[in-house]
Design a protein around this motif. Sequence first.
Motif, PDB file in Angstrom:
ATOM      1  N   GLY A 371      45.745 -17.570 -21.834  1.00 33.06           N
ATOM      2  CA  GLY A 371      46.602 -18.349 -20.960  1.00 33.06           C
ATOM      3  C   GLY A 371      47.081 -17.585 -19.741  1.00 33.06           C
ATOM      4  O   GLY A 371      47.432 -18.183 -18.721  1.00 33.06           O
ATOM      5  N   LEU A 372      47.099 -16.233 -19.825  1.00 37.98           N
ATOM      6  CA  LEU A 372      47.513 -15.419 -18.685  1.00 37.98           C
ATOM      7  C   LEU A 372      46.674 -15.704 -17.448  1.00 37.98           C
ATOM      8  O   LEU A 372      47.137 -15.521 -16.321  1.00 37.98           O
ATOM      9  CB  LEU A 372      47.391 -13.926 -19.030  1.00 37.98           C
ATOM     10  N   CYS A 373      45.432 -16.136 -17.657  1.00 37.40           N
ATOM     11  CA  CYS A 373      44.516 -16.357 -16.535  1.00 37.40           C
ATOM     12  C   CYS A 373      44.934 -17.574 -15.712  1.00 37.40           C
ATOM     13  O   CYS A 373      44.648 -17.640 -14.513  1.00 37.40           O
ATOM     14  CB  CYS A 373      43.089 -16.546 -17.041  1.00 37.40           C
ATOM     15  N   GLY A 374      45.562 -18.569 -16.352  1.00 35.79           N
ATOM     16  CA  GLY A 374      46.028 -19.741 -15.636  1.00 35.79           C
ATOM     17  C   GLY A 374      44.947 -20.489 -14.891  1.00 35.79           C
ATOM     18  O   GLY A 374      45.172 -20.997 -13.784  1.00 35.79           O
ATOM     19  N   GLY A 375      43.747 -20.550 -15.468  1.00 32.99           N
ATOM     20  CA  GLY A 375      42.658 -21.255 -14.817  1.00 32.99           C
ATOM     21  C   GLY A 375      41.961 -20.458 -13.735  1.00 32.99           C
ATOM     22  O   GLY A 375      41.178 -21.014 -12.952  1.00 32.99           O
ATOM     23  N   THR A 376      42.217 -19.158 -13.664  1.00 34.15           N
ATOM     24  CA  THR A 376      41.592 -18.292 -12.667  1.00 34.15           C
ATOM     25  C   THR A 376      41.012 -17.073 -13.379  1.00 34.15           C
ATOM     26  O   THR A 376      41.046 -16.968 -14.603  1.00 34.15           O
ATOM     27  CB  THR A 376      42.619 -17.813 -11.630  1.00 34.15           C
ATOM     28  N   ARG A 377      40.519 -16.132 -12.565  1.00 33.32           N
ATOM     29  CA  ARG A 377      40.029 -14.863 -13.115  1.00 33.32           C
ATOM     30  C   ARG A 377      41.112 -13.775 -13.093  1.00 33.32           C
ATOM     31  O   ARG A 377      40.852 -12.646 -13.486  1.00 33.32           O
ATOM     32  CB  ARG A 377      38.822 -14.383 -12.321  1.00 33.32           C
ATOM     33  N   ALA A 378      42.292 -14.095 -12.594  1.00 31.32           N
ATOM     34  CA  ALA A 378      43.385 -13.124 -12.527  1.00 31.32           C
ATOM     35  C   ALA A 378      44.096 -13.084 -13.874  1.00 31.32           C
ATOM     36  O   ALA A 378      44.982 -13.885 -14.143  1.00 31.32           O
ATOM     37  CB  ALA A 378      44.352 -13.501 -11.406  1.00 31.32           C
ATOM     38  N   CYS A 379      43.704 -12.153 -14.725  1.00 30.37           N
ATOM     39  CA  CYS A 379      44.109 -12.174 -16.135  1.00 30.37           C
ATOM     40  C   CYS A 379      44.856 -10.930 -16.592  1.00 30.37           C
ATOM     41  O   CYS A 379      45.985 -11.006 -17.072  1.00 30.37           O
ATOM     42  CB  CYS A 379      42.870 -12.358 -17.015  1.00 30.37           C
ATOM     43  N   ILE A 380      44.233  -9.775 -16.500  1.00 34.09           N
ATOM     44  CA  ILE A 380      44.742  -8.552 -17.116  1.00 34.09           C
ATOM     45  C   ILE A 380      45.567  -7.767 -16.090  1.00 34.09           C
ATOM     46  O   ILE A 380      45.049  -7.373 -15.036  1.00 34.09           O
ATOM     47  CB  ILE A 380      43.591  -7.672 -17.644  1.00 34.09           C
ATOM     48  N   PRO A 381      46.853  -7.517 -16.364  1.00 37.70           N
ATOM     49  CA  PRO A 381      47.680  -6.757 -15.418  1.00 37.70           C
ATOM     50  C   PRO A 381      47.290  -5.281 -15.376  1.00 37.70           C
ATOM     51  O   PRO A 381      46.789  -4.711 -16.346  1.00 37.70           O
ATOM     52  CB  PRO A 381      49.095  -6.939 -15.956  1.00 37.70           C
ATOM     53  N   GLN A 382      47.522  -4.664 -14.216  1.00 34.50           N
ATOM     54  CA  GLN A 382      47.251  -3.248 -13.999  1.00 34.50           C
ATOM     55  C   GLN A 382      48.492  -2.583 -13.412  1.00 34.50           C
ATOM     56  O   GLN A 382      49.315  -3.243 -12.797  1.00 34.50           O
ATOM     57  CB  GLN A 382      46.098  -3.045 -13.016  1.00 34.50           C
ATOM     58  N   PRO A 383      48.619  -1.277 -13.547  1.00 32.44           N
ATOM     59  CA  PRO A 383      49.762  -0.588 -12.939  1.00 32.44           C
ATOM     60  C   PRO A 383      49.669  -0.575 -11.410  1.00 32.44           C
ATOM     61  O   PRO A 383      48.585  -0.552 -10.830  1.00 32.44           O
ATOM     62  CB  PRO A 383      49.654   0.840 -13.497  1.00 32.44           C
ATOM     63  N   THR A 385      50.009  -2.569  -8.952  1.00 27.02           N
ATOM     64  CA  THR A 385      49.414  -3.618  -8.141  1.00 27.02           C
ATOM     65  C   THR A 385      49.697  -4.967  -8.784  1.00 27.02           C
ATOM     66  O   THR A 385      49.824  -5.060 -10.009  1.00 27.02           O
ATOM     67  CB  THR A 385      47.892  -3.425  -7.975  1.00 27.02           C
ATOM     68  N   ALA A 386      49.788  -5.993  -7.931  1.00 24.90           N
ATOM     69  CA  ALA A 386      49.933  -7.358  -8.450  1.00 24.90           C
ATOM     70  C   ALA A 386      48.585  -7.961  -8.778  1.00 24.90           C
ATOM     71  O   ALA A 386      48.516  -9.024  -9.413  1.00 24.90           O
ATOM     72  CB  ALA A 386      50.652  -8.228  -7.415  1.00 24.90           C
ATOM     73  N   ASN A 387      47.501  -7.299  -8.359  1.00 28.35           N
ATOM     74  CA  ASN A 387      46.151  -7.822  -8.628  1.00 28.35           C
ATOM     75  C   ASN A 387      45.823  -7.691 -10.109  1.00 28.35           C
ATOM     76  O   ASN A 387      46.062  -6.646 -10.724  1.00 28.35           O
ATOM     77  CB  ASN A 387      45.117  -7.059  -7.804  1.00 28.35           C
ATOM     78  N   LYS A 388      45.299  -8.745 -10.696  1.00 30.82           N
ATOM     79  CA  LYS A 388      44.882  -8.742 -12.094  1.00 30.82           C
ATOM     80  C   LYS A 388      43.374  -8.875 -12.182  1.00 30.82           C
ATOM     81  O   LYS A 388      42.729  -9.422 -11.279  1.00 30.82           O
ATOM     82  CB  LYS A 388      45.559  -9.890 -12.852  1.00 30.82           C
ATOM     83  N   ILE A 389      42.804  -8.384 -13.273  1.00 29.78           N
ATOM     84  CA  ILE A 389      41.348  -8.382 -13.409  1.00 29.78           C
ATOM     85  C   ILE A 389      40.883  -9.337 -14.513  1.00 29.78           C
ATOM     86  O   ILE A 389      41.662  -9.763 -15.358  1.00 29.78           O
ATOM     87  CB  ILE A 389      40.808  -6.948 -13.645  1.00 29.78           C
ATOM     88  N   ASP A 390      39.600  -9.628 -14.466  1.00 29.11           N
ATOM     89  CA  ASP A 390      39.006 -10.707 -15.246  1.00 29.11           C
ATOM     90  C   ASP A 390      38.957 -10.391 -16.737  1.00 29.11           C
ATOM     91  O   ASP A 390      38.761  -9.245 -17.142  1.00 29.11           O
ATOM     92  CB  ASP A 390      37.589 -10.955 -14.724  1.00 29.11           C
ATOM     93  N   HIS A 391      39.116 -11.436 -17.534  1.00 28.60           N
ATOM     94  CA  HIS A 391      39.067 -11.347 -18.996  1.00 28.60           C
ATOM     95  C   HIS A 391      37.760 -11.898 -19.541  1.00 28.60           C
ATOM     96  O   HIS A 391      37.194 -11.373 -20.503  1.00 28.60           O
ATOM     97  CB  HIS A 391      40.247 -12.138 -19.576  1.00 28.60           C
ATOM     98  N   LEU A 392      37.286 -12.988 -18.952  1.00 25.12           N
ATOM     99  CA  LEU A 392      35.999 -13.613 -19.266  1.00 25.12           C
ATOM    100  C   LEU A 392      35.914 -14.222 -20.655  1.00 25.12           C
ATOM    101  O   LEU A 392      34.854 -14.670 -21.061  1.00 25.12           O
ATOM    102  CB  LEU A 392      34.828 -12.628 -19.076  1.00 25.12           C
ATOM    103  N   SER A 520      43.862   1.638 -10.207  1.00 24.70           N
ATOM    104  CA  SER A 520      43.770   0.193 -10.392  1.00 24.70           C
ATOM    105  C   SER A 520      42.889  -0.412  -9.304  1.00 24.70           C
ATOM    106  O   SER A 520      42.733   0.158  -8.219  1.00 24.70           O
ATOM    107  CB  SER A 520      45.163  -0.450 -10.324  1.00 24.70           C
ATOM    108  N   GLN A 521      42.340  -1.573  -9.608  1.00 22.88           N
ATOM    109  CA  GLN A 521      41.545  -2.335  -8.648  1.00 22.88           C
ATOM    110  C   GLN A 521      42.494  -3.296  -7.932  1.00 22.88           C
ATOM    111  O   GLN A 521      43.010  -4.231  -8.545  1.00 22.88           O
ATOM    112  CB  GLN A 521      40.430  -3.095  -9.375  1.00 22.88           C
ATOM    113  N   THR A 522      42.701  -3.091  -6.649  1.00 20.34           N
ATOM    114  CA  THR A 522      43.771  -3.796  -5.941  1.00 20.34           C
ATOM    115  C   THR A 522      43.300  -5.004  -5.148  1.00 20.34           C
ATOM    116  O   THR A 522      44.115  -5.833  -4.745  1.00 20.34           O
ATOM    117  CB  THR A 522      44.490  -2.843  -4.974  1.00 20.34           C
ATOM    118  N   ALA A 523      42.007  -5.126  -4.873  1.00 21.02           N
ATOM    119  CA  ALA A 523      41.513  -6.221  -4.030  1.00 21.02           C
ATOM    120  C   ALA A 523      40.060  -6.460  -4.363  1.00 21.02           C
ATOM    121  O   ALA A 523      39.562  -6.041  -5.408  1.00 21.02           O
ATOM    122  CB  ALA A 523      41.702  -5.879  -2.545  1.00 21.02           C
TER     123      ALA A 523
END
Length: 857
Positions: A371-383, A385-392, A520-523
């Motif tokens: 549910g963290l993904c909210g219908g997107t690929r922005a899923c897993i939080p990182q230190p 940065t506000a950018n989140k990475i894919d869970h798939l 972290s991957q920021t963009a």
Amino acid sequence: MKKKSASQSAFFKLRLLIAVLLCFGAITLVLFAQPRTPSGQSDNSQPIVRAQYRGVMPVVKFDISPPLRSMKPLVAKECTKAQNEEEGPIPLGPVGPVVRDTAVQRVLGKIGIPVPIISFDGNSNLCGCAPPDPNGAVGPNHVVTMSNLHFQIFNKQGTSLFGPAANNTLWAGFGGGCQTQNAGDPVVLYDKMADRWLLSQFTSGAPYLECVALSQTNDPTGAYYRWAIATGGGNNFPDYPKAGVWPDAYYFSTREFAGGSTFVGVGAYALDRAQALVGNPNPTMVGFLAPPSPPYVVGDGLLPSDFDGTTPPPVGSPNYFVGSEDNNGPYGAPADALTLWKFHYDPMTPGNSTFTLTNTLPTQPFNSILGLCGGTRACIPQPSTANKIDHLGYRQRPLFRLAYRNFGTHESLVTNQSVSAGTGPNGEVSGIRWWELRSPNSSPVIFQEGTYAPGLTDGIHRWMGSIAMNSAGDMALGFSAANGTSPSVFPSVFYTARHAGDPPGQMTLGEGSIVNGTGSQTAGGNRWGDYTAIVPDPSDDMTFWYINEYVPTTSASGWRLRIGAFNLGGGGSPTPTPTASPSSTPTSTPTATPAGCQYTFTTGTGSIVPGTTDTGNHIDDGDTFVALPFPFSLYDQTYNGVNVNSNGRLDFVCINEPLGYQSACLPAPDNQCPYAYTIFPLWSDYRTDVVGEGCSTFASGCGIFTSVSGTAPNRIFNIEWRAVYFADHTQTANFEARLYENNPNKRFDFIFGTVQPGSDQLYVSGVQGPNNAFTQDFCNAGPPAAGSRTYTCAGGGTPTPTPTATATATATATATAAATATATATATATATATATATAPPRTTPSPRPRGTPPPRP
């Protein structure tokens, strides 16, 4: 260029796809009305499905390359990766009912896992693209890795022998799309039966091709047979190709899009292995298409089985493809299940080949929709940065590889999938559901399964796994791990494992790290993965190699491949892990072996370091598992976690409640199980659940609290008890145990603060190991005075037992009747304490009825 489409349009495309399939009838399915019952596990009404036979696929081109070592590595053009991973729905949340995951493992395994034998970097993001799709294969002398969009060849010491080079270097001078395009989704396999290497990737423009390169010899830097094979007559884009080695063929699966955009189903192919190995210019490649009718039957892809080990499948065995179905997913699956397909390739009469869904095996409930993904690929939080990475996890398919092994007594298939594990300390957390299937051809059954999710305890997300078994039946799972805060974990490459015979569904060993992420991957989008690879080393068939990605420095998309190897028997590790014994508890119990050393102690005046983290232990007679911040060795074992007990014990192996309040002089007799590998800071009968009364003297009330002192690699883990007595809630006991990181003498300390009298049980302090080895400070009716004890376990042997230890100025040590004679056979004690091999006789307090404690607010 990479193709994208808005996720909101995916549902419309799915409906349009189904309508097109029904209207044109271009693909046929044979649906048998009778229910299938392939195993005792499967009795649902899903029918057997036979995929459409598409004939022998045309070979567009063939040649033999020059030796790779003589070729100039090409440089990948930036952002040339193409795929249709954006095609398909990403639900906002679970679509169906969410049922509690009954197979979840909430904590780390307690047995120490060996550190990597080797760990080194692979290629960085040389194409400016994402995701990297890291994978690799291992032979007797080489490690070959592939990614988007480069490959590299190493020796086993991590020295690069070729590359990194653009993947289409393999087809330089070949002509056509395989040479001019470098589109990605690569896969590399090692064929151990023939000692050859197979590397492949797709093209993204018509005519659509699967480009295959097979080494002429066992040298991956030598010459290659090269083929360009059209998929769907060259009309279907073969997205997400996966491959497996089998005795009769090299098997491939694809996710096919007609004209490059309309999903028409999952492709399955068999490339005749015997013909390919001799460089046949026109080898037979049989193709099938399994359409999405209904969509959940194929989901988002199927995995072909890949042969590991030395014993091949029984003669005539089909290759097995596996898919997954989740009733929380977007395709309307009726239940959580694995689908088992059988691909029978007939080399004499290719038209007699079949590709059939034969079994749908119900699984324990799992939820693939995070549910963290909210219908997107922005899923897993990182230190940082506000950018989140894919869970798939929302992609309805298992993750590479589907590892097959024939043990003689049984055949096994293992695979995994990223899932939502439930709610951890910071909210929803990711985990990994893994499965072992057995008897795939006769009576398929899910032999065991588990959801590996220690994040439910420590808050760290674990996902994007790959799983395999070695010749001993041990199983290793590699994966990505990350979290934004509490704790902050940069995207890292971790692994865990279990031994054959350990309690089913549990990764009983702790966690190791191939690399701890430092950025972290920021963009550059959210993409991560899409898959990784763990493979056994054919040289010993015991060592595991794992290939994944991490981010060395916080950047837009600065991923880099990381390659590591580990051996569960120790291998090159300085701390070998013992084989665990099966037990009825959720975690493995170490096999009792000689203690390896004899603990002694000295007295001091140390003071308590206050605990700041509440373990949640508020109970009468109970344990709470706590993950350790570093591995800790006790006698001959290493642990990553411990059960902190309300009655003043650290139970490393077994939870000895109820009746654990009945303290006894060491060596303590068995309770629910032996007290082997137990530290007794101050064993008596306490309560940590009382509110008010004596507990009000503590600012945070009663409980067990932890903190960490110092910095790695020399940290101290403090475990503080704040308790009252069962017999008297007004009297308090405050004491602490301290565990030391990387201490060569396996040091731990006890700190006695204010311990008031009030217990109707004995006060016992010391440590007990295997075979009743023990060291005891005291076993008294009254509490200890304020002060500290430092315990160390130097040396390699256990002293010969002596009736009475000799009092000297050195530390107390008590012996065990099972001890082995060494050169230092006499145990010694401090001048202020008498230590004996057997405790003085005393009357043990009688057990008494225990009332139900009042509920804690």
